[in-house]
Enzyme design. Structure first.
Site, PDB file in Angstrom:
ATOM      1  N   ASP A 149     -16.567  34.985  93.115  1.00 12.46           N
ATOM      2  CA  ASP A 149     -17.305  33.710  93.658  1.00 12.46           C
ATOM      3  C   ASP A 149     -18.477  33.864  93.339  1.00 12.46           C
ATOM      4  O   ASP A 149     -19.096  34.944  93.841  1.00 12.46           O
ATOM      5  CB  ASP A 149     -16.932  33.861  95.502  1.00 12.46           C
ATOM      6  CG  ASP A 149     -17.775  32.880  97.091  1.00 12.46           C
ATOM      7  OD1 ASP A 149     -17.049  31.639  96.182  1.00 12.46           O
ATOM      8  OD2 ASP A 149     -17.816  33.118  97.600  1.00 12.46           O
ATOM      9  N   GLU A 177      -7.524  25.100  98.673  1.00 10.09           N
ATOM     10  CA  GLU A 177      -8.729  24.661  99.027  1.00 10.09           C
ATOM     11  C   GLU A 177     -10.071  24.012  98.355  1.00 10.09           C
ATOM     12  O   GLU A 177     -10.805  22.786  98.458  1.00 10.09           O
ATOM     13  CB  GLU A 177     -10.069  25.013 100.441  1.00 10.09           C
ATOM     14  CG  GLU A 177      -8.947  25.706 101.568  1.00 10.09           C
ATOM     15  CD  GLU A 177      -8.139  26.426 101.572  1.00 10.09           C
ATOM     16  OE1 GLU A 177      -7.636  27.098 100.562  1.00 10.09           O
ATOM     17  OE2 GLU A 177      -7.016  26.456 102.144  1.00 10.09           O
ATOM     18  N   ASN A 178      -9.922  24.138  97.539  1.00 12.06           N
ATOM     19  CA  ASN A 178     -10.968  23.658  96.318  1.00 12.06           C
ATOM     20  C   ASN A 178     -10.734  22.699  95.669  1.00 12.06           C
ATOM     21  O   ASN A 178     -11.511  21.843  95.004  1.00 12.06           O
ATOM     22  CB  ASN A 178     -10.804  25.166  94.782  1.00 12.06           C
ATOM     23  CG  ASN A 178     -11.698  25.894  95.538  1.00 12.06           C
ATOM     24  OD1 ASN A 178     -11.088  27.700  94.889  1.00 12.06           O
ATOM     25  ND2 ASN A 178     -12.164  26.141  96.049  1.00 12.06           N
TER      26      ASN A 178
HETATM   27  C1  IPE Z   1     -12.261  32.024  97.555  1.00  8.05           C
HETATM   28  O1  IPE Z   1     -14.390  30.805  97.162  1.00  8.05           O
HETATM   29  C2  IPE Z   1     -12.416  30.954  96.316  1.00  8.05           C
HETATM   30  C3  IPE Z   1     -12.048  31.513  95.000  1.00  8.05           C
HETATM   31  C4  IPE Z   1     -13.230  31.925  94.548  1.00  8.05           C
HETATM   32  C5  IPE Z   1     -11.289  30.460  93.918  1.00  8.05           C
HETATM   33  P1  IPE Z   1     -15.526  29.410  97.852  1.00  8.05           P
HETATM   34  O2  IPE Z   1     -16.590  29.257  97.133  1.00  8.05           O
HETATM   35  O3  IPE Z   1     -13.810  28.423  97.706  1.00  8.05           O
HETATM   36  O4  IPE Z   1     -14.555  29.688  98.901  1.00  8.05           O
HETATM   37  P2  IPE Z   1     -15.690  29.463 100.176  1.00  8.05           P
HETATM   38  O5  IPE Z   1     -15.127  27.701 100.329  1.00  8.05           O
HETATM   39  O6  IPE Z   1     -16.677  29.949 100.533  1.00  8.05           O
HETATM   40  O7  IPE Z   1     -14.517  29.640 102.093  1.00  8.05           O
HETATM   41  C1  IPE Z   2     -16.806  30.596  92.615  1.00  7.69           C
HETATM   42  O1  IPE Z   2     -17.807  29.918  92.422  1.00  7.69           O
HETATM   43  C2  IPE Z   2     -15.326  29.826  91.334  1.00  7.69           C
HETATM   44  C3  IPE Z   2     -14.849  28.726  91.996  1.00  7.69           C
HETATM   45  C4  IPE Z   2     -14.408  29.395  94.145  1.00  7.69           C
HETATM   46  C5  IPE Z   2     -13.663  28.275  91.738  1.00  7.69           C
HETATM   47  P1  IPE Z   2     -18.169  29.088  94.107  1.00  7.69           P
HETATM   48  O2  IPE Z   2     -18.117  28.132  93.291  1.00  7.69           O
HETATM   49  O3  IPE Z   2     -17.438  28.935  95.363  1.00  7.69           O
HETATM   50  O4  IPE Z   2     -19.844  29.559  93.862  1.00  7.69           O
HETATM   51  P2  IPE Z   2     -20.685  29.432  94.918  1.00  7.69           P
HETATM   52  O5  IPE Z   2     -20.223  29.843  95.738  1.00  7.69           O
HETATM   53  O6  IPE Z   2     -21.093  27.144  95.103  1.00  7.69           O
HETATM   54  O7  IPE Z   2     -22.088  30.320  94.588  1.00  7.69           O
HETATM   55 MG    MG Z   3     -17.819  29.715  96.778  1.00  9.64          MG
END
Ligand code: IPE
Ligand code: IPE
Ligand code: MG
Length: 252
Positions: free
Chosen positions: A21, A68-69
């Site tokens: 993350d 959820e992504n």
């Molecule tokens: C969790 O990260 C999912 C992955 C690392 C693939 P997110 O950034 O999507 O999680 P939330 O939204 O902060 O919980």
């Molecule tokens: C992790 O980084 C990648 C995925 C969840 C796919 P994020 O895209 O969630 O990065 P932040 O949390 O917005 O910094």
């Molecule tokens: Mg994130």
């Protein structure tokens, strides 16, 4: 308590799972587009696989895209899918040559045929490799995984293949995407967030959690070693008593 679940000082974790993350924040801090954070995140993923191998981690599970992504803007979603596709296409031969078995966990039904084919190809090609296992959690959500496993159980019971009264933890675990994989001993989350975000809810029941403020693109060898060292300082009890207390009680 199953094999491997013994109280006492922690040994080296054989299976490490990482919630990668902080890509977006890494980019934002530099005034760069989020996509650049994801690109750098992929570099960090590559080095994490290398480092895991060198640090003696036999199984590395990486959370790359959650159920959820899909809620993110379509442009970001398609960029992330493209990045994963290119990673598998470009890195597969190298991973294979390094003896890495690739596994993908997550729902397959709603993937596009090209991604599904790629995923199946990566698994088939590397199936017999034994040096290390790289598990990519893609379109993965633990609740979705448990629901899909439950559906399989219900079908098996309805068809008379299993007796509902005999269903136990092993029966359910064997229907999860991780069926033949041991549970992770250590789950790491980068970027300072302290939540599980629907990752390995069943498998991480007794995992140790290490939360580091390091943003994923900055997760280098030193950060990986520090997480392993933190794990080494934990005492895993699995609901039992710690060993010295155990002995003292026995001696009394
Ligand atoms: C969790 O990260 C999912 C992955 C690392 C693939 P997110 O950034 O999507 O999680 P939330 O939204 O902060 O919980
Ligand atoms: C992790 O980084 C990648 C995925 C969840 C796919 P994020 O895209 O969630 O990065 P932040 O949390 O917005 O910094
Ligand atoms: Mg994130």
């Amino acid at each position: 308590m199953s094999a491997g679940q013994r109280p006492g000082p922690t040994a080296h974790p054989g299976h490490v799972a990482i919630i990668m993350d902080g890509n977006g924040r890494w980019a934002q801090m530099r005034g760069l587009p989020r996509q650049e954070g994801h690109r750098r995140g992929l570099e960090a993923l590559r080095s994490a696989v290398r480092n895991a191998g060198e640090l003696g981690v036999r199984i590395l599970t990486l959370y790359s895209f959650s159920t959820e992504n899909w809620r993110r803007p379509a442009t970001e979603v398609s960029f992330l899918l493209g990045l994963l596709k290119r990673f598998v296409e470009k890195d597969l031969s190298e991973l294979h040559a390094a003896g890495v078995r690739v596994r993908i966990i997550g729902g397959r039904d709603d993937l596009t045929p090209d991604i599904r084919r790629l995923v199946e190809h990566a698994e088939t090609v590397t199936r017999d490799n034994t040096r290390m296992t790289l598990v990519i959690a893609f379109n993965y959500g633990a609740r979705d995984e448990i629901v899909r496993a439950t559906r399989k159980l219900a079908r098996d019971a309805a068809a008379g293949r299993i007796d509902a009264a005999t269903i136990d933890e092993a029966t359910l675990a064997s229907r999860l995407d991780t069926a033949d994989l041991p549970d992770p001993e250590l789950v790491i989350r980068t970027s300072g967030e302290t939540r599980i975000s629907n990752f390995l809810l069943w498998q991480a029941a007794y995992a140790e959690f290490v939360f580091t403020p390091v943003l994923w693109p900055d997760f280098n060898r030193a950060a990986f070693e520090e997480a392993l060292a933190e794990y080494g300082r934990r005492e895993r009890r699995f609901g039992a008593l710690s060993e010295p207390i155990d002995r003292a009680a026995g001696a009394a």
